[in-house]
Write a protein that holds these residues in place. Structure first.
Motif, PDB file in Angstrom:
ATOM      1  N   ALA A 218       0.877  -0.998   0.000  1.00  0.00           N
ATOM      2  CA  ALA A 218       0.039  -0.055   0.054  1.00  0.00           C
ATOM      3  C   ALA A 218       0.717   1.209   0.109  1.00  0.00           C
ATOM      4  CB  ALA A 218      -1.056   0.008   1.222  1.00  0.00           C
ATOM      5  N   ALA A 219       0.717   2.257  -1.154  1.00  0.00           N
ATOM      6  CA  ALA A 219       1.492   3.326  -0.984  1.00  0.00           C
ATOM      7  C   ALA A 219       0.591   4.364   0.046  1.00  0.00           C
ATOM      8  CB  ALA A 219       1.462   3.840  -2.372  1.00  0.00           C
ATOM      9  N   ILE A 220       1.350   4.898   0.980  1.00  0.00           N
ATOM     10  CA  ILE A 220       1.047   5.864   1.832  1.00  0.00           C
ATOM     11  C   ILE A 220       1.480   7.320   1.649  1.00  0.00           C
ATOM     12  CG2 ILE A 220       0.929   6.181   4.430  1.00  0.00           C
ATOM     13  CD1 ILE A 220      -0.214   3.431   3.623  1.00  0.00           C
ATOM     14  N   VAL A 221       0.572   7.833   1.117  1.00  0.00           N
ATOM     15  CA  VAL A 221       1.062   9.336   0.422  1.00  0.00           C
ATOM     16  C   VAL A 221       0.836  10.343   1.878  1.00  0.00           C
ATOM     17  CG1 VAL A 221       0.432  11.043  -1.047  1.00  0.00           C
ATOM     18  CG2 VAL A 221       0.189   8.818  -1.714  1.00  0.00           C
ATOM     19  N   ASN A 222       1.661  11.184   1.900  1.00  0.00           N
ATOM     20  CA  ASN A 222       1.751  12.153   2.816  1.00  0.00           C
ATOM     21  C   ASN A 222       2.018  11.612   4.238  1.00  0.00           C
ATOM     22  OD1 ASN A 222       2.122  14.813   3.751  1.00  0.00           O
ATOM     23  ND2 ASN A 222      -0.125  15.102   3.553  1.00  0.00           N
ATOM     24  N   ALA A 223       2.919  10.327   4.338  1.00  0.00           N
ATOM     25  CA  ALA A 223       3.448   9.542   5.730  1.00  0.00           C
ATOM     26  C   ALA A 223       3.833  10.532   6.574  1.00  0.00           C
ATOM     27  CB  ALA A 223       4.023   8.467   5.100  1.00  0.00           C
ATOM     28  N   GLY A 224       4.330  11.970   6.476  1.00  0.00           N
ATOM     29  CA  GLY A 224       4.929  12.572   7.465  1.00  0.00           C
ATOM     30  C   GLY A 224       3.818  13.212   8.300  1.00  0.00           C
ATOM     31  N   LYS A 225       2.712  12.976   8.222  1.00  0.00           N
ATOM     32  CA  LYS A 225       1.518  13.285   9.142  1.00  0.00           C
ATOM     33  C   LYS A 225       1.402  12.450  10.023  1.00  0.00           C
ATOM     34  CE  LYS A 225       1.075  17.272   6.880  1.00  0.00           C
ATOM     35  NZ  LYS A 225       1.519  18.343   7.013  1.00  0.00           N
TER      36      LYS A 225
ATOM     37  N   GLN B 237       0.104   6.924  12.116  1.00  0.00           N
ATOM     38  CA  GLN B 237      -0.467   6.139  13.191  1.00  0.00           C
ATOM     39  C   GLN B 237      -1.479   5.326  12.446  1.00  0.00           C
ATOM     40  OE1 GLN B 237      -2.443   9.333  15.442  1.00  0.00           O
ATOM     41  NE2 GLN B 237      -0.976   8.856  17.124  1.00  0.00           N
ATOM     42  N   SER B 238      -2.444   5.640  11.568  1.00  0.00           N
ATOM     43  CA  SER B 238      -3.309   4.679  10.776  1.00  0.00           C
ATOM     44  C   SER B 238      -2.452   3.841  10.100  1.00  0.00           C
ATOM     45  CB  SER B 238      -4.067   5.636   9.767  1.00  0.00           C
ATOM     46  OG  SER B 238      -4.784   6.346  10.593  1.00  0.00           O
ATOM     47  N   THR B 239      -1.193   4.073   9.478  1.00  0.00           N
ATOM     48  CA  THR B 239      -0.405   2.856   8.957  1.00  0.00           C
ATOM     49  C   THR B 239       0.076   2.192   9.920  1.00  0.00           C
ATOM     50  OG1 THR B 239       0.349   4.679   7.439  1.00  0.00           O
ATOM     51  CG2 THR B 239       1.619   2.778   7.552  1.00  0.00           C
ATOM     52  N   MET B 240       0.460   2.389  11.016  1.00  0.00           N
ATOM     53  CA  MET B 240       0.887   1.579  12.021  1.00  0.00           C
ATOM     54  C   MET B 240      -0.392   0.804  12.669  1.00  0.00           C
ATOM     55  SD  MET B 240       2.459   2.266  15.721  1.00  0.00           S
ATOM     56  CE  MET B 240       1.082   2.962  16.361  1.00  0.00           C
ATOM     57  N   ASP B 241      -1.363   1.095  12.602  1.00  0.00           N
ATOM     58  CA  ASP B 241      -2.635   0.121  13.028  1.00  0.00           C
ATOM     59  C   ASP B 241      -2.836  -0.905  11.875  1.00  0.00           C
ATOM     60  OD1 ASP B 241      -3.005   1.680  15.362  1.00  0.00           O
ATOM     61  OD2 ASP B 241      -4.481   2.875  14.536  1.00  0.00           O
ATOM     62  N   ALA B 242      -2.733  -0.387  10.702  1.00  0.00           N
ATOM     63  CA  ALA B 242      -2.937  -1.487   9.548  1.00  0.00           C
ATOM     64  C   ALA B 242      -1.688  -2.484   9.516  1.00  0.00           C
ATOM     65  CB  ALA B 242      -3.206  -0.674   8.101  1.00  0.00           C
ATOM     66  N   VAL B 243      -0.743  -2.029  10.007  1.00  0.00           N
ATOM     67  CA  VAL B 243       0.586  -2.967   9.808  1.00  0.00           C
ATOM     68  C   VAL B 243       0.485  -3.705  10.891  1.00  0.00           C
ATOM     69  CG1 VAL B 243       2.785  -3.214  10.318  1.00  0.00           C
ATOM     70  CG2 VAL B 243       2.198  -1.443   8.699  1.00  0.00           C
ATOM     71  N   ASN B 244       0.036  -3.630  12.082  1.00  0.00           N
ATOM     72  CA  ASN B 244      -0.244  -4.124  13.308  1.00  0.00           C
ATOM     73  C   ASN B 244      -1.126  -5.425  13.157  1.00  0.00           C
ATOM     74  OD1 ASN B 244       2.048  -2.955  14.668  1.00  0.00           O
ATOM     75  ND2 ASN B 244       0.589  -1.682  15.800  1.00  0.00           N
ATOM     76  N   GLU B 245      -2.167  -4.888  12.110  1.00  0.00           N
ATOM     77  CA  GLU B 245      -3.437  -5.982  12.144  1.00  0.00           C
ATOM     78  C   GLU B 245      -2.831  -6.985  10.765  1.00  0.00           C
ATOM     79  OE1 GLU B 245      -6.142  -6.740  13.360  1.00  0.00           O
ATOM     80  OE2 GLU B 245      -6.053  -5.329  14.977  1.00  0.00           O
ATOM     81  N   ASN B 246      -1.620  -6.682  10.041  1.00  0.00           N
ATOM     82  CA  ASN B 246      -1.097  -7.535   9.225  1.00  0.00           C
ATOM     83  C   ASN B 246      -2.085  -7.139   7.767  1.00  0.00           C
ATOM     84  OD1 ASN B 246       0.961  -8.629  10.357  1.00  0.00           O
ATOM     85  ND2 ASN B 246      -0.446 -10.180  11.415  1.00  0.00           N
ATOM     86  N   LEU B 247      -2.549  -6.053   7.712  1.00  0.00           N
ATOM     87  CA  LEU B 247      -3.430  -5.723   6.351  1.00  0.00           C
ATOM     88  C   LEU B 247      -2.686  -5.273   5.188  1.00  0.00           C
ATOM     89  CD1 LEU B 247      -6.345  -4.107   8.389  1.00  0.00           C
ATOM     90  CD2 LEU B 247      -6.218  -6.456   7.584  1.00  0.00           C
TER      91      LEU B 247
END
Length: 74
Positions: free
Chosen positions: A25-32, A37-47
């Protein structure tokens, strides 16, 4: 968000997603902060397996604050 109501993903959707391997998944504007935080949540769920797009210094600024190791992601 305009509402303070908690957002909850339905369990049946998470169950289906957990049966699959995380997708790139490309996470655009990841410096916010909220984005990271949303990315981390999705990674922690192995999504997802994120590809972080944005200013590297801005992304790394929040890394320690939310205890999310981004070193293994592009």
């Amino acid at each position: 968000m305009l509402s303070d109501k908690e957002i909850v993903c339905p369990h049946n959707l998470l169950d289906v997603a957990h049966q699959k391997k995380g997708v790139l998944a490309a996470i655009v504007n990841a410096g916010k902060l909220l984005v990271l935080q949303s990315t981390m949540d999705a990674v922690n769920e192995n999504l997802i397996i994120p590809i972080l797009i944005g200013n590297k210094d801005e992304i790394e600024k929040f890394e320690d604050d939310i205890m999310f190791d981004i070193s293994k992601y592009e």
